[in-house]
Design an enzyme around this catalytic site. Structure first.
Site, PDB file in Angstrom:
ATOM      1  CB  SER A  36      -0.971   0.000   1.181  1.00 37.75           C
ATOM      2  OG  SER A  36      -1.908  -1.020   1.003  1.00 37.75           O
ATOM      3  CE  LYS A  88      -9.890  -5.807   4.979  1.00 34.68           C
ATOM      4  NZ  LYS A  88     -10.070  -6.470   3.700  1.00 34.68           N
ATOM      5  CG  ASP A 124     -11.411  -5.160   0.245  1.00 33.91           C
ATOM      6  OD1 ASP A 124     -10.436  -4.668  -0.363  1.00 33.91           O
ATOM      7  OD2 ASP A 124     -11.341  -5.565   1.414  1.00 33.91           O
TER       8      ASP A 124
HETATM    9  P1  NAP Z   1      -9.491 -14.367   6.195  1.00 36.17           P
HETATM   10  O1  NAP Z   1     -10.535 -13.419   6.652  1.00 36.17           O
HETATM   11  O2  NAP Z   1      -8.510 -14.911   7.190  1.00 36.17           O
HETATM   12  O3  NAP Z   1     -10.270 -15.609   5.506  1.00 36.17           O
HETATM   13  C1  NAP Z   1      -9.566 -16.661   4.916  1.00 36.17           C
HETATM   14  C2  NAP Z   1     -10.541 -17.781   4.519  1.00 36.17           C
HETATM   15  O4  NAP Z   1      -9.757 -18.818   3.948  1.00 36.17           O
HETATM   16  C3  NAP Z   1     -11.285 -18.404   5.701  1.00 36.17           C
HETATM   17  O5  NAP Z   1     -12.526 -18.853   5.271  1.00 36.17           O
HETATM   18  C4  NAP Z   1     -10.377 -19.570   6.056  1.00 36.17           C
HETATM   19  O6  NAP Z   1     -11.025 -20.603   6.735  1.00 36.17           O
HETATM   20  C5  NAP Z   1      -9.960 -20.035   4.678  1.00 36.17           C
HETATM   21  N1  NAP Z   1      -8.731 -20.805   4.747  1.00 36.17           N
HETATM   22  C6  NAP Z   1      -7.550 -20.434   5.302  1.00 36.17           C
HETATM   23  N2  NAP Z   1      -6.661 -21.425   5.160  1.00 36.17           N
HETATM   24  C7  NAP Z   1      -7.306 -22.449   4.531  1.00 36.17           C
HETATM   25  C8  NAP Z   1      -6.927 -23.760   4.123  1.00 36.17           C
HETATM   26  N3  NAP Z   1      -5.685 -24.234   4.359  1.00 36.17           N
HETATM   27  N4  NAP Z   1      -7.845 -24.540   3.514  1.00 36.17           N
HETATM   28  C9  NAP Z   1      -9.104 -24.098   3.296  1.00 36.17           C
HETATM   29  N5  NAP Z   1      -9.523 -22.867   3.662  1.00 36.17           N
HETATM   30  C10 NAP Z   1      -8.633 -22.060   4.267  1.00 36.17           C
HETATM   31  O7  NAP Z   1      -8.623 -13.742   5.037  1.00 36.17           O
HETATM   32  P2  NAP Z   1      -9.116 -12.727   3.884  1.00 36.17           P
HETATM   33  O8  NAP Z   1      -9.037 -11.336   4.355  1.00 36.17           O
HETATM   34  O9  NAP Z   1     -10.404 -13.217   3.390  1.00 36.17           O
HETATM   35  O10 NAP Z   1      -7.954 -12.912   2.797  1.00 36.17           O
HETATM   36  C11 NAP Z   1      -7.856 -14.087   2.002  1.00 36.17           C
HETATM   37  C12 NAP Z   1      -6.793 -13.875   0.934  1.00 36.17           C
HETATM   38  O11 NAP Z   1      -7.226 -12.876   0.023  1.00 36.17           O
HETATM   39  C13 NAP Z   1      -5.448 -13.395   1.483  1.00 36.17           C
HETATM   40  O12 NAP Z   1      -4.413 -14.067   0.807  1.00 36.17           O
HETATM   41  C14 NAP Z   1      -5.416 -11.926   1.134  1.00 36.17           C
HETATM   42  O13 NAP Z   1      -4.104 -11.451   0.899  1.00 36.17           O
HETATM   43  C15 NAP Z   1      -6.217 -11.895  -0.152  1.00 36.17           C
HETATM   44  N6  NAP Z   1      -6.859 -10.599  -0.377  1.00 36.17           N
HETATM   45  C16 NAP Z   1      -6.573  -9.947  -1.529  1.00 36.17           C
HETATM   46  C17 NAP Z   1      -7.157  -8.721  -1.781  1.00 36.17           C
HETATM   47  C18 NAP Z   1      -6.834  -8.008  -3.059  1.00 36.17           C
HETATM   48  O14 NAP Z   1      -7.047  -6.788  -3.135  1.00 36.17           O
HETATM   49  N7  NAP Z   1      -6.388  -8.705  -4.070  1.00 36.17           N
HETATM   50  C19 NAP Z   1      -8.040  -8.139  -0.864  1.00 36.17           C
HETATM   51  C20 NAP Z   1      -8.321  -8.840   0.304  1.00 36.17           C
HETATM   52  C21 NAP Z   1      -7.716 -10.082   0.551  1.00 36.17           C
HETATM   53  P3  NAP Z   1     -10.849 -20.759   8.330  1.00 36.17           P
HETATM   54  O15 NAP Z   1     -11.643 -19.627   8.919  1.00 36.17           O
HETATM   55  O16 NAP Z   1     -11.397 -22.107   8.603  1.00 36.17           O
HETATM   56  O17 NAP Z   1      -9.388 -20.610   8.640  1.00 36.17           O
END
Ligand code: NAP
Length: 294
Positions: A36, A88, A124
């Site tokens: 960022s 968040k 987002d």
């Molecule tokens: P989060 O709130 O921690 O959610 C992650 C999700 O993935 C949860 O449902 C989690 O399940 C699941 N998960 C984690 N490890 C897993 C595994 N080994 N097998 C199956 N499911 C799994 O994270 P988030 O904020 O949603 O972010 C997710 C990803 O998106 C990150 O890599 C982040 O960098 C990316 N992202 C990118 C952008 C962009 O602008 N491109 C924006 C936001 C996020 P559990 O709750 O059971 O752990």
């Protein structure tokens, strides 16, 4: 007759002649690898604005740290803040108002001051949708209607909200079905299907968009993929929210099968640009922001 001489106080002179300084930043924890600062500094420069972008690591249980930073926005010491994991949702009780988008998603990624009130927004969802539509147009994909979203965390909430509000039928696959149920239930007025990894095989042919909203495949675990090893892909476009590395295993595997696939760098840029617009009122050039992170 007394001469009319107006003396401008030194402080006022200073205000009249100094450019406004935009003090921007990001709250989250940890923040070591955030892109960022580069993206927003590039936007400030491109728009001819003075300012900075700081990282504010606030540990998950440091409520006082969060309050102090939000107070700095209230007093104008900080112009605007981005918010990332794990805050968040934590910031919501500390804000005066949420925009309808942030309210519906239940998460805030951008904070700004309007009429002396702290407002929480979520860029987002529109960031994802704008980049998805660009990707689908570029890839010349026919009009799609059925999406599978893997994951049910914070970013999945924004993605599912964006998709259902734009006419997509959405199915969520999550390892914790309870979390997926909560997500689906929170988006009232929309029917969202749920599945698990075991039943994916039976349903996969129905999807024409696959979105990864889990961290699987993110560096340093770049050899991982959210798509089960021995399961053929659906005939779908693939959007991976993960953007580090620039070509994730999911994207590489999908391309190897002849599918169009992209990582989430475009969404990262777009959500940043939308936040920047809220803080500064200026529309920054996306290509310059993108070039700042290679
Ligand atoms: P989060 O709130 O921690 O959610 C992650 C999700 O993935 C949860 O449902 C989690 O399940 C699941 N998960 C984690 N490890 C897993 C595994 N080994 N097998 C199956 N499911 C799994 O994270 P988030 O904020 O949603 O972010 C997710 C990803 O998106 C990150 O890599 C982040 O960098 C990316 N992202 C990118 C952008 C962009 O602008 N491109 C924006 C936001 C996020 P559990 O709750 O059971 O752990």
């Amino acid at each position: 007759m007394p001469s009319l001489i107006f003396r401008i106080p030194h402080s006022a002179f200073h205000i009249l002649h100094s450019p406004f300084m935009y003090h921007l930043g990001l709250i989250g924890y940890p923040l070591r690898h955030s892109l960022s600062p580069e993206i927003h500094i590039a936007a400030l420069k491109a728009c001819g604005l003075e300012g900075d972008y700081s990282l504010f690591p606030v540990s998950p249980d440091d409520k006082q740290g969060l309050k102090s930073l939000l107070n700095c926005v209230r007093t104008g010491e900080i112009t605007g803040l981005n918010v990332t994991i794990p805050h968040k949702q934590n910031v919501i009780p500390l804000l005066y108002e949420l925009t309808p988008t942030a309210q519906a998603i239940g998460a805030v990624n951008t904070i700004y001051l309007r009429d002396n009130k702290l407002i929480g927004d979520n860029t987002d969802a529109p960031g994802f949708l704008t980049d998805l539509n660009k990707f689908l147009t570029t890839e010349n994909t026919e009009k799609n209607i059925s999406a599978l979203v893997i994951g049910a965390g914070g970013s999945a909430r924004a993605v599912v909200y964006a998709l259902v509000n734009n006419g997509w039928n959405v199915t969520i696959a999550a390892r914790r079905i309870k979390q997926a149920k909560q997500l689906a239930a929170s988006l009232t007025h929309h029917t969202i299907q749920l599945t698990n990894y075991q039943t994916l095989n039976d349903q996969r042919s129905t999807f024409n968009l696959l979105v990864n909203a889990t961290p699987l495949g993110m560096a340093p675990n770049a050899d991982q993929s959210p798509w089960p090893e021995n399961l053929p892909f659906p005939n779908a476009s693939v959007y991976d929210l993960v953007y580090n590395p620039r070509e994730t295993k999911l994207v590489k595997d999908a391309r190897a099968q002849g599918l169009s696939a992209t990582t989430g760098l475009g969404m990262l840029i777009e959500q940043a640009a939308l936040a920047f617009e809220l803080w500064t009122g200026q529309c920054p050039p996306r290509e310059i922001m993108r070039a700042s992170v290679g």
